[in-house]
Design a protein around this motif. Structure first.
Motif, PDB file in Angstrom:
ATOM      1  N   LEU A 222       0.856  -1.196   0.000  1.00 60.12           N
ATOM      2  CA  LEU A 222       0.000   0.000   0.000  1.00 60.12           C
ATOM      3  C   LEU A 222       0.886   1.238   0.000  1.00 60.12           C
ATOM      4  O   LEU A 222       1.800   1.347   0.824  1.00 60.12           O
ATOM      5  CB  LEU A 222      -0.928   0.025   1.221  1.00 60.12           C
ATOM      6  CG  LEU A 222      -1.755   1.315   1.394  1.00 60.12           C
ATOM      7  CD1 LEU A 222      -2.751   1.476   0.258  1.00 60.12           C
ATOM      8  CD2 LEU A 222      -2.480   1.322   2.741  1.00 60.12           C
ATOM      9  N   SER A 223       0.621   2.125  -0.917  1.00 65.41           N
ATOM     10  CA  SER A 223       1.350   3.392  -0.995  1.00 65.41           C
ATOM     11  C   SER A 223       0.342   4.528  -0.841  1.00 65.41           C
ATOM     12  O   SER A 223      -0.682   4.572  -1.544  1.00 65.41           O
ATOM     13  CB  SER A 223       2.083   3.509  -2.336  1.00 65.41           C
ATOM     14  OG  SER A 223       2.655   4.789  -2.484  1.00 65.41           O
ATOM     15  N   VAL A 224       0.617   5.456   0.065  1.00 66.30           N
ATOM     16  CA  VAL A 224      -0.276   6.595   0.322  1.00 66.30           C
ATOM     17  C   VAL A 224       0.482   7.877   0.006  1.00 66.30           C
ATOM     18  O   VAL A 224       1.572   8.106   0.542  1.00 66.30           O
ATOM     19  CB  VAL A 224      -0.762   6.609   1.786  1.00 66.30           C
ATOM     20  CG1 VAL A 224      -1.650   7.817   2.030  1.00 66.30           C
ATOM     21  CG2 VAL A 224      -1.507   5.309   2.112  1.00 66.30           C
ATOM     22  N   GLU A 225      -0.095   8.687  -0.874  1.00 66.30           N
ATOM     23  CA  GLU A 225       0.508   9.971  -1.245  1.00 66.30           C
ATOM     24  C   GLU A 225      -0.416  11.099  -0.779  1.00 66.30           C
ATOM     25  O   GLU A 225      -1.572  11.188  -1.199  1.00 66.30           O
ATOM     26  CB  GLU A 225       0.696  10.067  -2.761  1.00 66.30           C
ATOM     27  CG  GLU A 225       1.347  11.375  -3.214  1.00 66.30           C
ATOM     28  CD  GLU A 225       1.501  11.466  -4.720  1.00 66.30           C
ATOM     29  OE1 GLU A 225       1.995  12.498  -5.196  1.00 66.30           O
ATOM     30  OE2 GLU A 225       1.107  10.501  -5.415  1.00 66.30           O
ATOM     31  N   CYS A 226       0.098  11.931   0.101  1.00 64.97           N
ATOM     32  CA  CYS A 226      -0.692  13.034   0.657  1.00 64.97           C
ATOM     33  C   CYS A 226      -0.234  14.355   0.041  1.00 64.97           C
ATOM     34  O   CYS A 226       0.961  14.664   0.028  1.00 64.97           O
ATOM     35  CB  CYS A 226      -0.547  13.097   2.183  1.00 64.97           C
ATOM     36  SG  CYS A 226      -1.221  11.659   3.031  1.00 64.97           S
ATOM     37  N   ARG A 227      -1.196  15.122  -0.453  1.00 64.67           N
ATOM     38  CA  ARG A 227      -0.946  16.460  -0.983  1.00 64.67           C
ATOM     39  C   ARG A 227      -1.683  17.462  -0.107  1.00 64.67           C
ATOM     40  O   ARG A 227      -2.481  17.071   0.766  1.00 64.67           O
ATOM     41  CB  ARG A 227      -1.427  16.550  -2.429  1.00 64.67           C
ATOM     42  CG  ARG A 227      -0.853  15.462  -3.345  1.00 64.67           C
ATOM     43  CD  ARG A 227      -1.336  15.652  -4.786  1.00 64.67           C
ATOM     44  NE  ARG A 227      -0.949  14.531  -5.623  1.00 64.67           N
ATOM     45  CZ  ARG A 227      -1.720  13.493  -5.891  1.00 64.67           C
ATOM     46  NH1 ARG A 227      -2.941  13.420  -5.350  1.00 64.67           N
ATOM     47  NH2 ARG A 227      -1.292  12.521  -6.675  1.00 64.67           N
ATOM     48  N   PRO A 228      -1.484  18.794  -0.328  1.00 66.54           N
ATOM     49  CA  PRO A 228      -2.163  19.768   0.539  1.00 66.54           C
ATOM     50  C   PRO A 228      -3.681  19.631   0.544  1.00 66.54           C
ATOM     51  O   PRO A 228      -4.315  19.838   1.581  1.00 66.54           O
ATOM     52  CB  PRO A 228      -1.727  21.107  -0.045  1.00 66.54           C
ATOM     53  CG  PRO A 228      -0.418  20.839  -0.690  1.00 66.54           C
ATOM     54  CD  PRO A 228      -0.516  19.437  -1.218  1.00 66.54           C
ATOM     55  N   GLU A 229      -4.286  19.270  -0.605  1.00 60.01           N
ATOM     56  CA  GLU A 229      -5.740  19.218  -0.657  1.00 60.01           C
ATOM     57  C   GLU A 229      -6.266  17.863  -1.105  1.00 60.01           C
ATOM     58  O   GLU A 229      -7.476  17.712  -1.296  1.00 60.01           O
ATOM     59  CB  GLU A 229      -6.275  20.295  -1.613  1.00 60.01           C
ATOM     60  CG  GLU A 229      -5.999  21.713  -1.155  1.00 60.01           C
ATOM     61  CD  GLU A 229      -6.580  22.732  -2.101  1.00 60.01           C
ATOM     62  OE1 GLU A 229      -7.140  22.342  -3.140  1.00 60.01           O
ATOM     63  OE2 GLU A 229      -6.490  23.945  -1.794  1.00 60.01           O
ATOM     64  N   SER A 230      -5.414  16.872  -1.297  1.00 62.91           N
ATOM     65  CA  SER A 230      -5.883  15.572  -1.777  1.00 62.91           C
ATOM     66  C   SER A 230      -4.999  14.456  -1.235  1.00 62.91           C
ATOM     67  O   SER A 230      -3.903  14.704  -0.717  1.00 62.91           O
ATOM     68  CB  SER A 230      -5.904  15.535  -3.311  1.00 62.91           C
ATOM     69  OG  SER A 230      -4.588  15.658  -3.825  1.00 62.91           O
ATOM     70  N   VAL A 231      -5.462  13.228  -1.369  1.00 64.07           N
ATOM     71  CA  VAL A 231      -4.726  12.040  -0.952  1.00 64.07           C
ATOM     72  C   VAL A 231      -5.024  10.919  -1.941  1.00 64.07           C
ATOM     73  O   VAL A 231      -6.142  10.838  -2.475  1.00 64.07           O
ATOM     74  CB  VAL A 231      -5.107  11.635   0.492  1.00 64.07           C
ATOM     75  CG1 VAL A 231      -6.566  11.265   0.581  1.00 64.07           C
ATOM     76  CG2 VAL A 231      -4.221  10.501   0.979  1.00 64.07           C
ATOM     77  N   ALA A 232      -4.025  10.089  -2.223  1.00 63.72           N
ATOM     78  CA  ALA A 232      -4.184   8.969  -3.157  1.00 63.72           C
ATOM     79  C   ALA A 232      -3.643   7.699  -2.509  1.00 63.72           C
ATOM     80  O   ALA A 232      -2.525   7.696  -1.964  1.00 63.72           O
ATOM     81  CB  ALA A 232      -3.478   9.262  -4.477  1.00 63.72           C
TER      82      ALA A 232
END
Length: 375
Positions: free
Chosen positions: A18-28
């Protein structure tokens, strides 16, 4: 340890990575899950069922046994979490009963659950045009929390006009799918506020002096709005010389024009006053006949030259007839006429108390013409 991923409390599969990518306004979330089946047909059916869930939204959970390792609730997101794609690795015929690896991608747009307004961006520009009032143009975009109604936030998101400005145009665009509001406003500089019940309009006051010396104030303009007619009548002066009011019922627009007689500033009780002086100098001469052919005529003056002065004019009073002025040369008066109008209450103010005079003076000798002076 067995890791499992759930969407809307429904199992997607067992997770290998599982890979989680967090951005200022979104997450994937990018997850690799394993599909196992007894036959290739059952494996394809499981894959098809998983692909049919593309586009589904709901809360995300990663569990290790009964322990929740990671969670992304729908209350934390403006959009999603949403299953974006399901991609399977190429099948391996020699290992038909082996596991199938599937790549899942899930995305979500985050939000602040405690605030209805997630972001508000706007630009303000100043427009200057020669001969026109300055205008402020504001363009903005408001991003709202999920399930919010954009219409209910217009009043608070769109700022009211500042001091000395009035709003002349408002344009809004609402998006209820991804709750947001785009707007554009145009504010115009004003020097006097519009009266209550009037949305638009202007008032022009002009001071006019007639050839008879009367000073007339002309008030004209237009009002538009529910209270336009009432506000226009409030501007009508008492005893107006002229009043015109035109109403357009369909556009709720009222055009008006009023003429009001003003008092002269230097003459208490006077509305208007005019006077003229004329000087006529005459001589009595006799032209004698010619004494011979080609000889010039002989002119004889009898007596001395005399000057006649005519002093005439009129004045309009506010509440009574004005008194006529004193003769310019009292010792030389040979005729004096004074007339007063009948003060009928039905007459306009500029025709009610009117005094007219004509004074004829004849000097015993020639007098030079002198211009009148303001008293």
């Amino acid at each position: 340890m067995n890791l499992r991923i759930y969407l809307s409390e429904s199992l997607l599969g067992s997770v290998e990575t599982l890979s989680v990518e967090c951005r200022p306004e979104s997450v994937a979330w990018s997850a690799t899950i394993v599909l196992s089946a007894a036959t290739p047909a059952l494996a394809e059916a499981a894959l098809a069922a998983l692909q049919a869930r593309v586009g589904e939204t709901g809360g995300l959970k990663l569990l290790a046994g009964a322990t929740v390792l990671r969670e992304l609730a729908t209350a934390q997101c403006r959009q999603g979490p949403r299953l974006v794609s399901v991609e399977a690795a190429s099948p391996m015929p020699e290992a038909a009963h082996g596991p199938r690896h599937v790549e899942l991608t899930l995305e979500a747009t985050l939000q602040d659950a405690d605030s209805a307004v997630q972001s508000h961006q706007f630009t303000v520009s100043l427009l200057r045009v020669a001969g026109a009032p300055e205008r402020l143009i504001t363009r903005g975009r408001v991003v709202l929390r999920a399930a919010e109604n954009p219409a209910s936030h217009e009043a608070t998101a769109i700022a009211a006009p500042g001091a000395g400005l009035r709003r002349v145009r408002t344009a809004t665009t609402r998006d209820t799918a991804a709750p947001s509001l785009e707007y554009e406003t145009e504010d115009e500089q004003v020097f006097a506020p519009l009266p209550a019940g009037v949305d638009d309009g202007h008032v022009i006051r002009a001071l006019v002096t007639t050839p008879e010396g009367r000073r007339v104030q002309v008030t004209s303009g237009f009002f538009a709005g529910a209270g336009a007619l009432a506000r226009a009548f409030e501007l009508q002066p008492a005893g107006a010389l002229h009043a015109r009011v035109a109403v357009n019922e369909q556009a709720r627009r009222v055009e008006f024009e009023y003429h009001e007689l003003l008092s002269l500033p230097l003459h208490a009780g006077l509305l208007a006053r005019t006077e003229t002086l004329s000087f006529v100098t005459s001589r009595r001469v006799i032209d004698h006949a010619l004494l011979g052919p080609g000889l010039p005529a002989w002119r004889q003056q009898v007596g001395a030259a005399v000057t006649e002065i005519t002093q005439e004019g009129s004045a309009v009073g506010e509440t009574r007839h004005p008194a006529p002025p004193a003769p310019l040369y009292a010792a030389d008066v040979i005729e004096r006429r004074v007339g007063y109008s009948f003060p009928d209450p039905a007459l306009p103010a500029d025709r009610r108390f009117v005094t007219r005079w004509r004074i004829l003076m004849r000097a015993r000798a020639e007098r030079p013409a002198t211009a009148p002076e303001t008293p």
